[in-house]
Design an enzyme around this catalytic site. Structure first.
Site: not given
Length: 554
Positions: A26, A28, A30, A34, A205, A276
């Protein structure tokens, strides 16, 4: 005629490191990982020795399934940053010599995607058939017996059209209708968007879910799976595994689309795709999806299935999987994963609540010895155990629905520990994080594993050594006879031979050597441990493993 770009095959025998963006770093404050956070930590991946990264979805999404429900295929969700942040990540990765693969979710979208909003508005709008719609049966029930992987019927009633729509996953993830040419064309444009930006490939996916049976025929039943032999792709409390999924996935129409997709990637140099494959016979699909077609059509570069993502890991079981692999995959190319963002971490699933450090090294050595590409999930190199997440902290809708018998996927998605003494182990400066950090992970943080005896050091050593072994990167694989405790196979390429042997047991064991391997030398630089070569015999300590060469070999 499509002009094909050159491909250096970097992925063939390479090591790909999977990053789950929410939980990596992280930047930032929060509490959620990210893209700038990933950029900040890419040096760790490069130092590990990986060849590339796979980023789980960071596209715009309502996050009902944490990014696997895409509402805009060509934008970054503000939670993760911006397009500029992604370009910076891409540049930093390339500067470090890392390839970047992104997770493309083509089989289904979010119910908030503009395509679906338009499709559900009426039965006669331009996108009315872009998703899979069907009328109810005469008694009002769904059109057939297909089931959702997340439980219950795969059909959701919609009051706007007074029809059912298909969703193989959450009801907020409607399936796209690949029988419609405009759908395929639109999705290919989204793939091209990121290729033009410079990505090096895709993890696809649910790559075998694209097409459904146009006649909507019922799947045949096969009864509840044995608790002793569960389906590794589905939790044992889910009746999804009670059907033979012959009509709702792995349809023959998938193959021409994959060939079209491959034609697109082949226009970009040095790109690759891994699919996958969740199927009743995953290895057969790996073969089908990675081998060339009857006229030489190319499909996926590589694919992975779920054979090593279940609990079974005895030497006879692993021998059986690899024997089946040799029989059906041929020159197709696998990507082997022991963990990912959807299953219990291998340290716990295979090693138990308190995994023996020797076992963690054994598992790494096993994966590095296989024919194929290696996929490591973030934290495997640290030996992270599965986190125990309290019900009130759960985020995964799958786990919330099926609690307490099945606790969902949050336990493998908790934050990555970087610095033991920092708040949230260096993952975030926020008061709380989206999932709580497991206290047991703090002692396993990256900054606690700098010593030569650490698991992280072992991973670096064996990855670096593997890169120098043509037999392990390019060679074939010949299994030795099945053994109660020991798995053994030979790898060979252009005269270089390597014997890979693993004691998948908490007991000491012995293996008799055939004449050509008597006096074999142990390759100590590989990280071999717990094995002694004694003339015609290998003596293993619990969880011992070794790589060896013939006495006169190179």
């Amino acid at each position: 005629m499509i002009q094909k770009a050159p491909n250096n095959g970097w992925w063939r025998g390479g090591v790909i490191y999977q990053i789950y963006p929410r939980s990596f770093q992280d930047s930032n404050g929060d509490g959620i990982g990210d893209l700038p956070g990933i950029t900040e930590r890419l040096g760790h991946v490069a130092e590990l020795g990986a060849d590339g990264i796979w980023l789980s979805p960071f596209f715009k999404s309502p996050m009902k399934d944490f990014g696997y429900d895409v509402s805009d295929y060509c934008d970054v969700d503000p939670m993760f940053g911006t397009i500029a942040d992604f370009k910076a990540l891409l540049q930093r990765a390339h500067d470090l010599g890392l390839k970047v693969m992104i997770d493309q979710v083509l089989s289904h979208a979010s119910d908030q995607h503009p395509w679906f909003v338009e499709s559900r508005a009426s039965r006669d709008n331009p996108k009315a058939d872009w998703f899979v719609w069907a009328d109810a049966r005469a008694d009002g029930t769904p059109p057939n017996n297909w089931l959702s992987i997340f439980g219950g019927s795969a059909w959701q009633w919609d009051t706007r059209r007074c029809q059912y729509y298909l969703h193989n996953f959450l009801s907020s993830q409607p399936d796209l209708n690949f029988h419609h040419p405009e759908v395929q064309a639109a999705l290919l444009q989204t793939v091209k968007f990121w290729l033009d930006m410079g990505v090096d490939g895709y993890r696809l996916d649910t790559a075998n879910f694209y097409f459904h049976d146009a006649l909507l025929r019922d799947n045949p039943g096969k009864g509840a799976p044995s608790r002793d032999n569960p389906d590794p792709a589905v939790n044992p409390f889910n009746p999804y595994a009670w059907q033979a999924h012959v009509y709702d996935k792995s349809r023959p129409e998938n193959l021409p689309f994959l060939e079209t997709l491959r034609d697109l990637l082949d226009q970009y140099p040095d790109t690759t795709m891994v699919g996958e494959i969740g199927d009743d016979d995953g290895l057969a699909r790996v073969a089908e999806y990675t081998r060339s077609g009857p006229q030489g059509q190319r499909r996926l570069h590589m694919a992975y299935c779920f054979d090593f993502l279940g609990e079974a890991h005895s030497a006879p079981f692993l021998h059986g999987v690899l024997q089946r692999f040799n029989q059906v995959v041929g020159d197709g190319w696998p990507c082997w994963a022991l963990s990912n963002h959807d299953c219990v971490r291998s340290a716990t699933r295979w090693g138990g609540e308190q995994a023996d450090p020797r076992f963690l090294r054994l598992a790494a050595a096993f994966q590095m010895g296989l024919r194929g590409t290696v996929c490591l999930y973030q934290g495997e190199e640290l030996g992270l155990p599965e986190s125990q997440v309290a019900f009130e902290d759960l985020q995964d809708p799958y786990g919330i629905t099926m609690w307490p018998e099945f606790k969902g996927r949050d336990g493998c998605r908790t934050p990555m520990p970087w610095q033991a003494a920092a708040p949230h182990a260096g993952f975030s400066s926020a008061p709380t994080t989206w999932l709580p950090l497991d206290a047991r992970h703090t002692a396993l943080a990256v900054d606690q594993q700098g010593g030569p005896e650490s698991l992280l050091s072992y991973f670096k050593q064996i990855i670096a050594w593997r890169k120098q072994q043509p037999a392990l990167i390019h060679g074939g694989m010949q299994l030795w006879a099945v053994h109660d405790h020991i798995l053994a196979f030979e790898r060979e390429h252009k005269g270089q031979r390597v014997l890979c042997v693993y004691n998948f047991s908490a007991e000491a064991a012995e293996l008799q050597l055939p004449a050509q391997w008597v006096q074999a030398r142990t390759l100590t630089e590989s990280g071999t441990h717990g094995v002694q070569v004694q003339a015609q015999c290998l003596r293993f300590e619990p969880w011992g493993c070794a790589f060896l060469r013939p006495a006169n070999g190179h």
